[in-house]
Design an enzyme around this catalytic site. Structure first.
Site, short mmCIF file in Angstrom:
data_model
loop_
_atom_site.label_atom_id
_atom_site.label_comp_id
_atom_site.label_asym_id
_atom_site.label_seq_id
_atom_site.Cartn_x
_atom_site.Cartn_y
_atom_site.Cartn_z
N GLU A 177 0.82 -1.22 0.00
CA GLU A 177 0.00 0.00 0.00
C GLU A 177 0.85 1.27 0.00
OE1 GLU A 177 -2.68 0.37 3.35
OE2 GLU A 177 -3.59 2.19 2.57
N LYS A 219 -2.42 -1.96 -3.17
CA LYS A 219 -3.47 -1.13 -2.57
C LYS A 219 -3.07 0.34 -2.70
CE LYS A 219 -6.01 -0.19 1.70
NZ LYS A 219 -6.71 -0.74 2.84
C1 5MM Z 1 -8.16 1.26 8.48
O1 5MM Z 1 -7.01 2.10 8.56
C2 5MM Z 1 -5.77 1.48 8.22
C3 5MM Z 1 -4.78 1.61 9.33
O2 5MM Z 1 -4.48 2.97 9.51
P1 5MM Z 1 -3.48 3.44 10.67
O3 5MM Z 1 -2.19 2.79 10.45
O4 5MM Z 1 -3.41 4.94 10.41
O5 5MM Z 1 -4.12 3.11 11.95
C4 5MM Z 1 -5.24 2.10 6.91
O6 5MM Z 1 -4.01 1.57 6.50
C5 5MM Z 1 -6.25 1.81 5.86
O7 5MM Z 1 -6.24 0.43 5.59
C6 5MM Z 1 -5.95 2.55 4.58
O8 5MM Z 1 -5.55 3.89 4.83
C7 5MM Z 1 -7.22 2.60 3.76
O9 5MM Z 1 -8.25 3.15 4.54
P2 5MM Z 1 -9.17 4.23 3.88
O10 5MM Z 1 -9.98 4.79 5.02
O11 5MM Z 1 -8.24 5.25 3.27
O12 5MM Z 1 -9.99 3.50 2.84
#
Ligand code: 5MM
Length: 344
Positions: A177, A219
């Site tokens: 990602e 991702k």
């Molecule tokens: C769900 O949030 C994931 C973990 O975030 P942190 O490391 O900030 O706690 C994050 O990696 C998430 O999988 C991605 O950002 C995609 O989430 P969104 O909300 O952007 O679809």
């Protein structure tokens, strides 16, 4: 590494009509989400919230896998079943976030580097014993004055590739990602340039780390206008620019691209994915979702930490998952969006 097994898991995660729920909020991020509904971030509340999501009846029709956080993969539902088993009974595969978060990049304080490689090989083995079949690592690339630097992109690409190689060595499918943030007033063209640059460097690093492309998923962010940009690109333009960018950077051997939502509204994230899958131009990969906020906002705001709201919150989650499932083949519509009235 059993290549066939890796490829089978990667393909199952992007099976037609299905996508991934990113429920791997780390302690700081889930606290922010709970703050927004005035709920304290206690272990019990986090368990109740994730239980609400994971026990939503029928959601396995639309959700192929769920990314969990370290605490969550060790938790159980009220009936004593580990969450991993609850998800299995839904037909969903469990995955785990294995990075330790994005920290300030030394000598470039406005940029971030994701940490977590130390001891990763041992942690992966533990996660296998807890039932994980895939992993995720998020790198953060910021657009701003004079950034991102090549230094930041290269350092993050190197970490992503080292993580992906270790993950495959352990028999776990890596979800790579590299997130180019949508924060800022930059145009969609600037997002295109930075995303293209980033993906070139990431796939170069994956190549020299001998990562098997067939046994991984990407991702990424969509190519989109910055959230403070005065001109916001419509779904057709987002779709056209995103697919063009990826055709130039992502090898056809990668089975699937599972987008993050990155702060887009729920409906925008669904409409943009739908527009890509509705394009006449053929693309070699499955284009799917791995949304966190864009799947969870309506159920979170309906749940509000109240046991009495669980059923309504599950309806809101089921609806969002169903809409995104339709976006997998371009059949999402306004009429479908409005099917759920009075919830969320
Ligand atoms: C769900 O949030 C994931 C973990 O975030 P942190 O490391 O900030 O706690 C994050 O990696 C998430 O999988 C991605 O950002 C995609 O989430 P969104 O909300 O952007 O679809």
């Amino acid at each position: 590494m059993n290549t066939q097994q890796l490829n089978a898991i990667a393909s199952a995660l992007v099976a037609p009509g299905k996508g991934i729920l990113a429920a791997d909020e780390s302690s700081g991020t889930i606290k922010k989400r709970f703050d927004s509904i005035n709920i304290e971030s206690t272990e019990a509340n986090r368990q109740a919230y994730r239980q609400m999501l994971f026990t939503t009846q029928g959601v396995g029709e639309f959700v192929s896998g769920v990314i969990l956080f370290d605490e969550t993969i060790r938790q159980m539902a009220d009936d004593g079943r580990p969450f991993v088993d609850v998800l299995k009974s839904q037909g969903a595969i469990s995955g785990i976030k294995v990075d330790a978060g994005a920290k300030p990049l030394a000598n470039s304080p406005d940029e971030k580097i994701t940490e977590g490689l130390d001891g990763l090989r041992d942690r992966l083995n533990e996660y296998i014993s807890l039932g994980a079949k895939f992993t995720k690592w998020r790198a953060v690339i910021t657009i701003g004055d004079g950034i991102p630097s090549d230094y930041c992109i290269r350092a993050n690409a190197e970490a992503l590739a080292r993580y992906a190689a270790l993950s495959q060595e352990a028999g776990l499918v890596p979800i790579v990602e590299p997130e180019v943030l949508m924060d800022g007033n930059h145009t969609i063209e600037r997002c295109y340039d930075v995303t293209e640059r980033t993906l070139h460097v990431v796939f170069d690093a994956l190549h020299y780390h001998h990562v098997s492309l067939e046994g991984m998923l990407l991702k990424p962010n969509m190519v989109i206008s910055g959230n403070a940009c005065s001109t916001q690109a419509a779904p057709e333009e987002v779709a056209e620019q995103t697919v063009r960018c990826f055709m130039r950077t992502v090898p056809a051997a990668v089975p699937g691209i599972v987008f993050l939502s990155g702060g887009q509204s729920n409906e925008q994230a669904t409409a943009n994915l739908n527009a890509m899958n509705a394009m006449a131009e053929k693309h070699p990969w499955q284009l799917s979702f791995s949304y966190g906020r864009a799947l969870q906002d309506p159920p979170l705001k309906t749940w509000l930490g109240q046991a009495g709201n669980v059923e309504k919150a599950q309806k809101a989650f089921h609806h969002r998952a169903k809409c995104n499932s339709a976006a997998r083949d371009g059949s999402y519509s306004d009429a479908m969006e409005r099917e759920l009235v009075g919830v969320g």
